[in-house]
Scaffold this motif. Sequence first.
Motif, PDB file in Angstrom:
ATOM      1  N   ILE A  21       0.558  -5.182  -7.798  1.00  0.00           N
ATOM      2  CA  ILE A  21       0.197  -3.874  -7.247  1.00  0.00           C
ATOM      3  C   ILE A  21       1.198  -2.797  -7.657  1.00  0.00           C
ATOM      4  N   GLN A  22       2.495  -3.176  -7.693  1.00  0.00           N
ATOM      5  CA  GLN A  22       3.489  -2.159  -8.044  1.00  0.00           C
ATOM      6  C   GLN A  22       3.579  -1.914  -9.546  1.00  0.00           C
ATOM      7  N   GLU A  23       3.605  -2.978 -10.317  1.00  0.00           N
ATOM      8  CA  GLU A  23       3.941  -2.826 -11.735  1.00  0.00           C
ATOM      9  C   GLU A  23       2.802  -3.173 -12.689  1.00  0.00           C
ATOM     10  N   LEU A  24       2.437  -4.457 -12.691  1.00  0.00           N
ATOM     11  CA  LEU A  24       1.593  -4.944 -13.768  1.00  0.00           C
ATOM     12  C   LEU A  24       0.205  -4.330 -13.740  1.00  0.00           C
ATOM     13  N   GLY A  25      -0.332  -4.112 -12.534  1.00  0.00           N
ATOM     14  CA  GLY A  25      -1.671  -3.525 -12.447  1.00  0.00           C
ATOM     15  C   GLY A  25      -1.752  -2.199 -13.173  1.00  0.00           C
ATOM     16  N   PRO A  26      -0.995  -1.206 -12.723  1.00  0.00           N
ATOM     17  CA  PRO A  26      -1.074   0.096 -13.384  1.00  0.00           C
ATOM     18  C   PRO A  26      -0.701   0.062 -14.864  1.00  0.00           C
ATOM     19  N   VAL A  27       0.384  -0.661 -15.192  1.00  0.00           N
ATOM     20  CA  VAL A  27       0.865  -0.619 -16.577  1.00  0.00           C
ATOM     21  C   VAL A  27      -0.105  -1.303 -17.535  1.00  0.00           C
ATOM     22  N   LEU A  28      -0.520  -2.534 -17.199  1.00  0.00           N
ATOM     23  CA  LEU A  28      -1.396  -3.246 -18.125  1.00  0.00           C
ATOM     24  C   LEU A  28      -2.755  -2.566 -18.223  1.00  0.00           C
ATOM     25  N   MET A  48       1.193 -12.369   1.300  1.00  0.00           N
ATOM     26  CA  MET A  48       0.929 -11.149   0.544  1.00  0.00           C
ATOM     27  C   MET A  48       0.688  -9.981   1.497  1.00  0.00           C
ATOM     28  N   TYR A  49      -0.156 -10.221   2.510  1.00  0.00           N
ATOM     29  CA  TYR A  49      -0.483  -9.128   3.437  1.00  0.00           C
ATOM     30  C   TYR A  49       0.778  -8.612   4.113  1.00  0.00           C
ATOM     31  N   ASN A  50       1.697  -9.535   4.437  1.00  0.00           N
ATOM     32  CA  ASN A  50       2.892  -9.116   5.155  1.00  0.00           C
ATOM     33  C   ASN A  50       3.869  -8.345   4.266  1.00  0.00           C
ATOM     34  N   SER A  51       3.976  -8.768   3.007  1.00  0.00           N
ATOM     35  CA  SER A  51       5.010  -8.130   2.195  1.00  0.00           C
ATOM     36  C   SER A  51       4.512  -6.879   1.484  1.00  0.00           C
ATOM     37  N   VAL A  52       3.212  -6.796   1.203  1.00  0.00           N
ATOM     38  CA  VAL A  52       2.699  -5.603   0.525  1.00  0.00           C
ATOM     39  C   VAL A  52       2.422  -4.519   1.557  1.00  0.00           C
ATOM     40  N   ASP A  53       2.998  -3.360   1.316  1.00  0.00           N
ATOM     41  CA  ASP A  53       2.825  -2.241   2.232  1.00  0.00           C
ATOM     42  C   ASP A  53       1.856  -1.230   1.665  1.00  0.00           C
ATOM     43  N   TRP A  54       1.453  -0.344   2.523  1.00  0.00           N
ATOM     44  CA  TRP A  54       0.660   0.794   2.074  1.00  0.00           C
ATOM     45  C   TRP A  54       1.444   1.583   1.025  1.00  0.00           C
ATOM     46  N   ALA A  55       2.762   1.654   1.199  1.00  0.00           N
ATOM     47  CA  ALA A  55       3.588   2.389   0.236  1.00  0.00           C
ATOM     48  C   ALA A  55       3.494   1.780  -1.158  1.00  0.00           C
ATOM     49  N   ASP A  56       3.369   0.443  -1.236  1.00  0.00           N
ATOM     50  CA  ASP A  56       3.252  -0.201  -2.541  1.00  0.00           C
ATOM     51  C   ASP A  56       1.929   0.147  -3.212  1.00  0.00           C
ATOM     52  N   VAL A  57       0.850   0.119  -2.405  1.00  0.00           N
ATOM     53  CA  VAL A  57      -0.458   0.484  -2.944  1.00  0.00           C
ATOM     54  C   VAL A  57      -0.423   1.930  -3.433  1.00  0.00           C
ATOM     55  N   GLN A  58       0.240   2.767  -2.647  1.00  0.00           N
ATOM     56  CA  GLN A  58       0.384   4.172  -3.007  1.00  0.00           C
ATOM     57  C   GLN A  58       1.115   4.320  -4.342  1.00  0.00           C
ATOM     58  N   LEU A  59       2.188   3.559  -4.483  1.00  0.00           N
ATOM     59  CA  LEU A  59       2.983   3.626  -5.714  1.00  0.00           C
ATOM     60  C   LEU A  59       2.104   3.303  -6.921  1.00  0.00           C
ATOM     61  N   GLY A  60       1.324   2.214  -6.791  1.00  0.00           N
ATOM     62  CA  GLY A  60       0.421   1.847  -7.878  1.00  0.00           C
ATOM     63  C   GLY A  60      -0.586   2.944  -8.163  1.00  0.00           C
ATOM     64  N   PHE A  61      -1.084   3.552  -7.107  1.00  0.00           N
ATOM     65  CA  PHE A  61      -2.078   4.617  -7.232  1.00  0.00           C
ATOM     66  C   PHE A  61      -1.496   5.826  -7.965  1.00  0.00           C
ATOM     67  N   VAL A  62      -0.309   6.252  -7.526  1.00  0.00           N
ATOM     68  CA  VAL A  62       0.341   7.410  -8.160  1.00  0.00           C
ATOM     69  C   VAL A  62       0.610   7.123  -9.631  1.00  0.00           C
ATOM     70  N   LYS A  63       1.091   5.903  -9.896  1.00  0.00           N
ATOM     71  CA  LYS A  63       1.347   5.538 -11.289  1.00  0.00           C
ATOM     72  C   LYS A  63       0.081   5.649 -12.125  1.00  0.00           C
ATOM     73  N   SER A  64      -1.023   5.113 -11.597  1.00  0.00           N
ATOM     74  CA  SER A  64      -2.239   5.122 -12.406  1.00  0.00           C
ATOM     75  C   SER A  64      -2.709   6.553 -12.652  1.00  0.00           C
ATOM     76  N   LEU A  65      -2.497   7.444 -11.703  1.00  0.00           N
ATOM     77  CA  LEU A  65      -2.863   8.853 -11.921  1.00  0.00           C
ATOM     78  C   LEU A  65      -2.028   9.453 -13.045  1.00  0.00           C
ATOM     79  N   ILE A  66      -0.721   9.207 -12.984  1.00  0.00           N
ATOM     80  CA  ILE A  66       0.166   9.763 -14.013  1.00  0.00           C
ATOM     81  C   ILE A  66      -0.192   9.197 -15.387  1.00  0.00           C
ATOM     82  N   PHE A  67      -0.469   7.883 -15.416  1.00  0.00           N
ATOM     83  CA  PHE A  67      -0.827   7.262 -16.694  1.00  0.00           C
ATOM     84  C   PHE A  67      -2.123   7.858 -17.245  1.00  0.00           C
ATOM     85  N   ALA A  68      -3.069   8.116 -16.350  1.00  0.00           N
ATOM     86  CA  ALA A  68      -4.355   8.687 -16.791  1.00  0.00           C
ATOM     87  C   ALA A  68      -4.118  10.000 -17.513  1.00  0.00           C
TER      88      ALA A  68
END
Lengths: 149, 268, 263
Positions: free
Chosen positions: C96-103, C189-209
């Motif tokens: 969610i943080q790295e590989l999703g947006p980058v790949l 996974m549910y416990n360690s992944v936060d909304w902030a992590d999903v947000q980070l991935g989201f922001v990254k994908s916007l910038i990459f777009a």
Amino acid sequence: MKKSMLEFTVGVFMIVGLVSFSYLAITVGGTDWFSDQNYKVKARFNSIAGLKEGAVVEIAGVRVGKVEKIKLDKNEFEAEVLLSIVNGIKLQDDTIASIRTAGIIGDRFVNIKPGGSDETINPGGMIIETESAISLEELISKYIFESGK
Amino acid sequence: MEKKKTISEVIKVRDLVSHYGERQILNDINLTIKQGEVMVIMGGSGSGKTTLLRTMLGLNTPTNGDIELMNKSIIGLSTPELYKIRQQFGVSFQGGALFSSMSVRENIQLPLNEHTRLDQKTMDIMCRLKLEVVNLSGFENLMPAELSGGMLKRVALARAIIMDPKLLFFDEPSAGLDPVVSAELDELIVKLKNAMNMTIIVVTHELESAFRIADRITVLDQGSVLITGTVDEVKNCENERVQNLLNRRPRNENVDADEYLKRLTGSM
Amino acid sequence: MIKESVTRFGRKGVDFIETTGMMGVFLFNCFYHVFRPPHKIFSIIKQIHFIGARSTIVIVFTGLFTGMVLALQGYHNLKDFGSTDLLGSAVGLGLIQELGPVLTALMVIGRAGSAMCAEIGIMRHSEQIDALECMGIDPYRFLMVPKFIAAIISLPILTFIFDIAGILGGYLVGVVLMGVSEGSYFQGMYNSVDWADVQLGFVKSLIFAILIVWIATFKGYFLHILKSGGHGAEGVSRVTTDTVVLSSVMILASDYLVGTIML
């Protein structure tokens, strides 16, 4: 004909995207957008070593909330932790909050042990009885120190 | 009286100088194009005729000089103002410049789609009408890739006249076409002038076709105007360089190969 | 001799600054029009179809295999410490943080970025862009805006699909193959992944777009001015290669940058 097919495909794509997003945001990410059915209580600890914002709050091993905010009380040099607890879970005023570790090297979380009092803590109130984090290093050094004596 | 006279001059080019990097392409061009005539700008490769055309269209910015289209200077206009003026004229490019992802009909209707609020039915009728003008009725649903070179140019012409412009620019109508198709296109240009009273500017290096269609010809060589006049005036011109061009004689100069290459690539 | 090489160096510097300036102006022009409706909805839909919908299958497969590899690697590393319970959180966070947006961004560069660049480069080469301008149609509005909007919509969706495919891949290897308990995989996974992590991935994908479309369309649009460009088929191919290389590097660099700012 061709145009409507295109629009249909794009529609399906967007719906799949929306569903994926909801799954990630709500289930995995655990947002509380749809529920401000939360209330906040404070708790003070001597040490919270390793507890992070967003950590889980559990009662009897069941998730009932999360750590909202951590700050240092500058007068007492104690950690003040703001917990957000799901509505409908009433905490008695002799509830004990303690910081535990999942396994030996797992994440820290806050465990709440319910009390037996009739009085409950109001939103914004304070859990008075707390147990600080158990530091593995301290335990070991204590053991060595005492056995050496 | 004064007003009538100014309207009859559609394009005025004054003291135009243009550079590409360090190289001077156009050297002090003066040109006036009158309402309702076919003006052919003629010259060999590298004479600067395409640059002149692009500068008149506002695609190139000149180093110096002024261009007036319909009494309005286009030098220093903002992009939106330029777009507004351009809606009044049509341009047909050398290779047709059709959008390959769109059918013939979509290509021709594009200006209508962007600039008007006509309904689809009206646009279809207008499209069919213009295709009729260029002798291509029934080709609406083909893609540009399925057309021959001559057809592409005719479709481009149909697109250029869809908004009924007063002014039509035509870049190399006969380039890459066989003589028969080229002659057909020439006929079409004359037909447009007579039937729709358009002012047409044609850029070409083809002598035959120039003589067929032109009211007046401007001969360009190495960035300067050699002569502007009627077909007969040009044919009878004494200027050596004009005669060289008319008789297809190679230029009488010693061209050093290295120097020529440098001039081509623009590296000094 | 020395003077010459200093001059050359200086010219390189000036060129670089010039190009960067042009890119900035180009992006400004594009966004100026993005924020000025009305837009042609159908052209946007067509671009979403091209950039997004048609990349879905590729994204699902890359996501699936990425998740599987993550789980395989993670399982063998965690097994030594006896904490395979952490597998879910390792796979989830990594995806969610790295590989999703980058790949996802890298796949989209390969599929859509190169095509966009070539498309616009050919349009420039065959005078189609000049033709647009001569019809009084703004090329930024007509060509760039639908691509920008479509990418900004498509990339996050593709990233989410990638994440979920990856989580599923991790499940297949970790739970089905290696025998980690299903509950600990998902709950961890549910416990360690936060909304902030999903947000980070989201922001990254916007910038990459924005990055992908920016570089691709810029390189194509200024084919005739750019040093590496020049006209003709060769120019288009060079510019397309440039696009793929430059945008891939930019994706990884900006990934690091966003990471340091947001973490």
